[in-house]
Scaffold this motif. Structure first.
Motif, short mmCIF file in Angstrom:
data_model
loop_
_atom_site.label_atom_id
_atom_site.label_comp_id
_atom_site.label_asym_id
_atom_site.label_seq_id
_atom_site.Cartn_x
_atom_site.Cartn_y
_atom_site.Cartn_z
N GLN A 151 22.27 -94.43 68.03
CA GLN A 151 22.10 -94.27 69.46
C GLN A 151 20.67 -93.78 69.77
N ASN A 154 18.33 -96.61 69.75
CA ASN A 154 18.75 -97.70 70.63
C ASN A 154 19.38 -98.88 69.88
N ILE A 156 22.57 -99.69 69.83
CA ILE A 156 23.82 -99.33 70.50
C ILE A 156 25.06 -100.00 69.89
N THR A 179 31.41 -89.62 73.47
CA THR A 179 30.14 -90.26 73.11
C THR A 179 30.31 -91.77 73.04
N GLY A 181 32.37 -93.56 74.85
CA GLY A 181 32.38 -94.03 76.24
C GLY A 181 30.98 -94.09 76.82
N GLY A 182 30.18 -93.08 76.56
CA GLY A 182 28.82 -93.04 77.06
C GLY A 182 27.92 -94.09 76.42
N TYR A 184 28.60 -97.11 75.81
CA TYR A 184 28.75 -98.42 76.46
C TYR A 184 27.85 -98.56 77.69
N THR A 185 27.44 -97.46 78.29
CA THR A 185 26.66 -97.50 79.53
C THR A 185 25.39 -98.34 79.43
N PRO A 186 24.56 -98.20 78.37
CA PRO A 186 23.34 -99.01 78.31
C PRO A 186 23.62 -100.52 78.14
N ARG A 188 25.63 -102.27 79.94
CA ARG A 188 25.98 -102.90 81.23
C ARG A 188 24.86 -103.72 81.79
#
Length: 188
Positions: A151, A154, A156, A179, A181-182, A184-186, A188
């Motif tokens: 992470q 980067n 991901i 962590t 769940g978070g 997955y944010t980048p 999107r």
């Protein structure tokens, strides 16, 4: 990221507690320094650290490492104490020694990864975590820490795979779920 504690480190703390209660005889009590075994230094340093005497704990372990340079536990314990006071470069050296002395000690490799990661040495951290996982493929915390390395740089999809493995192995590992769940944010 949390350091892994060895069962021997925990045993040292338990024996120190029993010694304090007078429940166990200390075989090295009263002996000269040249007759003390490596365990004496591990137990004594744990006792000093418990009392908040960090410098004395470090001094005791340094002495033990000089007299017992082939004992991986002393090097491991020194790495733990030094990392707790944020001497990460020195801590890394001691975890590296412990891992070389005992090539099958997953906790030594995992902790080596933690201190490397804290120093921003992501490639070295990845290597240490991968070695730890070769030894103990059921270490959910090590998968989590490896995911954090990915992470940080980067990577991901690789991070997500490691977080998934961590929660698969330890279903109650809530930090890994959060962590994951978070992560997955980048994407999107």
């Amino acid at each position: 990221m949390a350091l892994q504690c060895s069962s021997k480190s925990w045993r040292a703390g338990a024996i120190v507690a029993l010694l304090a209660l007078g429940c166990v005889a200390n075989p090295s009590f009263g002996q000269g320094q040249e007759n003390r075994g490596a365990d004496w230094y591990a137990f004594r340093s744990a006792e000093m650290e418990k009392q908040g005497k960090i410098q004395e704990a470090v001094d005791t372990l340094q002495e033990g490492c000089k007299l017992h340079p082939q004992d991986p536990t002393l090097h491991f314990n020194m790495g733990v104490i030094l990392s707790r006071v944020n001497y990460l470069q020195k801590s890394e050296e001691f975890f590296l020694r412990a891992s070389k002395l005992k090539r099958d000690w997953a906790d030594a490799f995992s902790n080596l990864g933690v201190v490397r990661q804290l120093q921003g040495k992501h490639e070295g951290a990845e290597q240490a975590y991968r070695q730890a996982l070769k030894i103990n493929p059921r270490a959910s915390r090590t998968y989590f820490n490896l995911g954090k390395v990915y992470q940080d740089v980067n990577r991901i999809p690789e991070a997500i795979a490691q977080f998934k493995k961590a929660v698969q192995l330890e279903p109650d590992y809530y930090e890994a779920y959060a962590t994951l769940g978070g992560a997955y944010t980048p994407l999107r």
